[in-house]
Design an enzyme around this catalytic site. Structure first.
Site, PDB file in Angstrom:
ATOM      1  N   ASP A  89     -62.818  86.513 -59.489  1.00  0.00           N
ATOM      2  CA  ASP A  89     -61.886  85.432 -59.810  1.00  0.00           C
ATOM      3  C   ASP A  89     -61.322  85.649 -61.220  1.00  0.00           C
ATOM      4  O   ASP A  89     -60.898  86.757 -61.546  1.00  0.00           O
ATOM      5  CB  ASP A  89     -62.595  84.077 -59.671  1.00  0.00           C
ATOM      6  CG  ASP A  89     -61.632  82.892 -59.589  1.00  0.00           C
ATOM      7  OD1 ASP A  89     -61.160  82.591 -58.479  1.00  0.00           O
ATOM      8  OD2 ASP A  89     -61.331  82.299 -60.639  1.00  0.00           O
ATOM      9  N   TYR A 108     -55.051  78.020 -65.790  1.00  0.00           N
ATOM     10  CA  TYR A 108     -54.016  78.463 -64.850  1.00  0.00           C
ATOM     11  C   TYR A 108     -52.637  78.375 -65.485  1.00  0.00           C
ATOM     12  O   TYR A 108     -51.821  79.284 -65.364  1.00  0.00           O
ATOM     13  CB  TYR A 108     -54.058  77.614 -63.572  1.00  0.00           C
ATOM     14  CG  TYR A 108     -55.191  77.978 -62.653  1.00  0.00           C
ATOM     15  CD1 TYR A 108     -54.976  78.818 -61.568  1.00  0.00           C
ATOM     16  CD2 TYR A 108     -56.479  77.496 -62.862  1.00  0.00           C
ATOM     17  CE1 TYR A 108     -56.014  79.162 -60.710  1.00  0.00           C
ATOM     18  CE2 TYR A 108     -57.516  77.838 -62.030  1.00  0.00           C
ATOM     19  CZ  TYR A 108     -57.282  78.676 -60.951  1.00  0.00           C
ATOM     20  OH  TYR A 108     -58.314  79.033 -60.122  1.00  0.00           O
ATOM     21  N   HIS A 164     -65.683  84.747 -51.498  1.00  0.00           N
ATOM     22  CA  HIS A 164     -65.195  84.708 -52.865  1.00  0.00           C
ATOM     23  C   HIS A 164     -66.310  84.585 -53.913  1.00  0.00           C
ATOM     24  O   HIS A 164     -66.257  85.230 -54.949  1.00  0.00           O
ATOM     25  CB  HIS A 164     -64.225  83.536 -53.010  1.00  0.00           C
ATOM     26  CG  HIS A 164     -63.565  83.458 -54.339  1.00  0.00           C
ATOM     27  ND1 HIS A 164     -62.575  84.336 -54.733  1.00  0.00           N
ATOM     28  CD2 HIS A 164     -63.748  82.619 -55.383  1.00  0.00           C
ATOM     29  CE1 HIS A 164     -62.168  84.023 -55.951  1.00  0.00           C
ATOM     30  NE2 HIS A 164     -62.871  82.988 -56.371  1.00  0.00           N
TER      31      HIS A 164
END
Length: 468
Positions: A238, A387, A444
């Site tokens: 990630d 982000y 993930h």
């Protein structure tokens, strides 16, 4: 006349075929040239630089000491949590909707009931504190990290390894893998450093705009230097994948090896060409059978899935403070928002189950401990801002997008990862791949759900690098 027409048709067919060959040749040549140009660009390192993310003006000097840190809680903190949980308003789910509309509220009530009546936060705090925690000030921020030294033995080689988490995870993701890595592996053992990204968990949030993966990479490189490590290994998934990649681009001489469980491929002509040819002639573009299975049909397995699973990303990359306001105020809202990712990102098929398959790979104690790290630190909004900072400009135009990675690299491709990256795509950016493993299972959150698989792959990669 028929023979004449047949002759014309034949010549016309040959002409079309010739044009197709010429076009195909031009496409291939163009792709080769584009790839060569890309390779030429990928020869420089990213400037190291400096930054200041603390409140106010930068002082003349900064405290460089490392201080022990202990995670704590209180009855008041737990009482506040329980009061907020008891005041939650729920919405009724649609019939047979399972997790297809998000976190199913029927199952959410079961999770919350366990959280309120059985989950023991004080016990989990003791579990968190079983490894040594520390804090140190870097670029104006209190950076939290765990430092686990292996049992002492004069005969084994000790290799420093930094593990970096992503969103919506935390340092706690790695608790299952630490004991697997700190044991002897045929003559070597790892010394583990697990930092919290600034703005996540117990690391102080940046007070100024602009803190992106490059800034985080620089902070973590300074942390390793402060700990006295001149060479070390890195591992991440990630955001951790991007941060450790950036670290390798900034100071490649310090990175003995880079291991990733979520490699990202750059946009390139080679990728586009392989998507056209791959389903029919996979060997021409370096695809394995598993690559073909995971990638195609491309629109259904990638484009559509990305569109349906990245709504959170668009919100957090544009207006993180708005959505953060809601989930930072409601513990149940926070749990639903985060745990839904632990369902679909572990396996997309779990959204068809009434419980989202959450307890197939995780315990509720582990899941809720991760939620509590966000809740008790009030860090969900600052974690979302990461982000915005990283997508503020066109990602393809960032300096790290134009810089190759030349350190020894190991890649673990888990079949239920959000986006599959074939080795042939990874090679565009990662130019020194020692190992590429197609994992038999997992998604993930690799360290959290499949610690043994991930640990084994890290170990075999390091053995290749160290030639053991």
């Amino acid at each position: 006349m028929q023979r004449l027409q047949l002759l014309k048709d034949t010549f016309f067919g040959l002409e079309v075929f010739q044009q197709q060959v010429l076009i195909g040749t031009a496409v291939v040549v163009g792709g080769v040239l584009a790839y060569v140009m890309l390779r030429r660009k990928q020869v420089k390192t990213i400037p190291f630089g400096n930054g200041w993310w603390g409140a106010g003006e930068k002082p003349l000097s900064e405290d460089g000491k490392i201080y022990p840190f202990t995670v704590q809680t209180s009855d008041k903190e737990i009482e506040d949590l329980h009061e907020r949980i008891e005041k939650t308003r729920y919405s009724d789910p649609l019939e047979d909707s399972n997790f297809q509309y998000g976190f199913n509220s029927t199952y959410l009530k079961k999770v919350v009931s366990y959280w309120r009546n059985e989950f023991d936060w004080k016990k989990q705090v003791a579990e968190i504190n079983k490894y040594p925690h520390f804090k140190t000030k870097i670029e104006g921020l209190d950076v939290h990290f765990i430092h686990v030294r292996p049992p002492q033995s004069g005969r084994q080689k000790v290799l420093p390894l930094m593990l970096v988490h992503g969103w919506p995870g935390s340092f706690y993701e790695f608790y299952r893998i630490v004991p697997l890595l700190t044991q002897n592996h045929d003559g070597f053992v790892f010394e583990i450093i697990i930092p919290s990204i600034p703005g996540y968990g117990f690391s102080e949030a940046p007070h100024k705009k602009g803190f992106d993966s490059l800034a985080a990479a620089r902070v973590f490189l300074k942390l390793m230097d402060r700990l006295g490590f001149s060479q070390f290994y890195l591992q991440g998934g990630d955001w951790g994948s991007l941060i450790t990649t950036n670290m390798s681009q900034m100071k490649p001489d310090c990175v003995r090896g880079l291991h990733l469980n979520m490699p990202l491929s750059p946009r390139s002509f080679k990728v586009l060409l392989s998507l056209i040819i791959g389903p029919y002639l996979p060997f021409l573009v370096g695809f394995s059978r598993e690559d073909v299975r995971l990638l195609f049909p491309f629109f259904e397995k990638n484009v559509y899935e990305i569109l349906t699973e990245t709504g959170y990303m668009h919100i957090q990359a544009t207006k993180p403070d708005s959505v953060g306001c809601g989930v930072n105020d409601s513990p149940v809202g926070l749990a639903a928002y985060i745990l839904e990712k632990f369902s679909t990102w572990t396996d997309k098929k779990y959204k068809d189950l009434p419980d989202g398959g959450l307890e197939r790979k995780y315990s509720l104690d582990d899941l809720l401990t991760n939620i509590m790290i966000y809740w008790t630190t009030g860090s969900i909004t600052s974690s979302m801002r990461f982000y915005k900072e990283n997508f503020k400009n066109n990602p393809d135009k960032r300096i790290d997008a134009k810089t190759g990675v030349f350190v020894p690299t190991g890649l673990a491709a888990f079949p239920h990862e959000f986006v599959h990256c074939p080795k042939s795509w990874a090679q565009i950016k990662y130019r020194n791949i020692y190992s590429y493993t197609l994992m038999p299972r997992g998604g993930h959150f690799a360290a959290f759900e499949e610690p043994q698989l991930l640990a084994s792959d890290i170990i075999q990669f390091v053995k290749k690098v160290e030639k053991l």
